[in-house]
Scaffold this active site. Structure first.
Site, mmCIF file in Angstrom:
data_model
loop_
_atom_site.group_PDB
_atom_site.id
_atom_site.type_symbol
_atom_site.label_atom_id
_atom_site.label_comp_id
_atom_site.label_asym_id
_atom_site.label_seq_id
_atom_site.Cartn_x
_atom_site.Cartn_y
_atom_site.Cartn_z
ATOM 1 C CG ASN A 10 -0.096 -0.385 2.491
ATOM 2 O OD1 ASN A 10 0.698 0.507 2.883
ATOM 3 N ND2 ASN A 10 -0.437 -1.423 2.932
ATOM 4 C CE LYS A 122 0.451 -13.517 -1.079
ATOM 5 N NZ LYS A 122 0.473 -13.048 0.103
#
Length: 312
Positions: A10, A122
């Site tokens: 992020n 994942k």
């Protein structure tokens, strides 16, 4: 001190952002402004996430009619290391005139017999309707699974990192005074084949676990895992939610954290402290200086104090 900072994905693509290059570069500039004071005071090693970028490049590769097959994940991981490394390199050079900065392409060794290869879990890339996901799986040999009701996505193995192959070179560069950007996205996953040669493998590695392994090997004094939350939260998302300030690995491991978000960060930080007796912390990027001073974030040490105090 010698400090290793692991930046969350992020830091480059904020929640709700489109992954355009200009926007990511602006986010990198913001991140580097926060980190530059650390580089002025300490030896600094930077790692970073690459999840959104891997998703974008994987989708481009799948949709490229000129390719017989999409690029494998190890190659896409290398692409993202070069792209993000370039952005960070330039931003750091502009923020730290006269300072030597290097961005490296790194491989991370995993075991060819890691159980994760038998249990891909994942999620990577785009969300598809089930029929489309199953068509792609049949065409490209993917494994797909439902992602929390949102749709179906590709799942890949996420083996545990053993060692960053270029660790000695990273150490040499740090000792020379350079700021080093390395092991992006957890590093390019590689294993040694039956004749001892390195080969890339279709997998992704948790970048915080790689940062923990690298921090231990480089003998850093502090590992900072920087994200978009101020602290690790106990009882996250409930009416009893509360931040955790100074704590120990033992106390953290007594709590439960989501496997897909905070769990790996806690495991990486707690493991580093347990193995080294040094300090790790989890917190906001824009508070990195205060975190290193022990005034913000979740600080993890052997005896819940920072600066460290002797237990003798």
């Amino acid at each position: 001190m010698r400090v290793l900072v692991a930046l969350g994905g992020n830091a480059l693509v904020k929640r709700g952002d489109t992954p355009d290059a200009d926007l990511q570069r602006a986010n990198v500039d913001t991140a580097v402004r926060a980190l530059a004071p650390l580089a002025e005071r300490h030896e600094l090693i930077l790692t970073h996430g690459n999840g959104p970028q891997v998703g974008v490049l994987s989708l481009e590769s799948v949709n490229d009619a000129a390719l017989t097959r999409p690029y494998p994940l190890d190659t896409i991981g290398a692409e993202t290391q070069g792209m993000i490394g370039y952005w960070m390199l330039q931003a750091l050079q502009n923020a730290l005139p006269g300072r030597q900065v290097v961005a490296m392409i790194n491989q991370t060794l995993v075991s060819a017999v890691d159980p994760a290869f038998e249990r891909p879990a994942k999620f990577v890339g785009q969300v598809y309707p089930r029929a489309e996901a199953e068509r792609l799986a049949a065409e490209y040999g993917w494994t797909v699974a439902e992602d929390g009701g949102a749709g179906w996505r590709r799942v890949v193995p996420s083996p545990r990192p053993q060692r960053v192959i270029e660790t000695r070179l990273i150490r040499l560069l740090v000792r020379s005074g350079a700021v080093v950007v390395c092991a992006g996205g957890g590093g390019i996953p590689v294993f040694r084949n039956d004749v001892g040669r390195l080969e890339g493998v279709e997998a992704v590695i948790d970048k915080d676990l790689t940062a923990s392994v690298l921090a231990e090997t480089l003998e850093v004094d502090a590992l900072l895992i920087l994200t978009d939350v101020p602290q690790v939260m106990r009882h996250f998302g409930t009416s009893r939610q509360e931040g955790i300030g100074h704590t120990t690995p033992h106390e953290l491991r007594a709590e439960e954290f989501p496997a897909g978000s905070m769990g790996p960060k806690v495991e990486a930080a707690a493991g580093f402290v347990e193995r080294t007796g040094d300090m790790a912390a989890i917190g906001r990027l824009d508070e990195c200086e205060r975190i290193l001073d022990g005034a913000a974030g979740t600080i993890i040490t052997p005896n819940a104090t920072w600066p460290l105090e002797s237990t003798l």
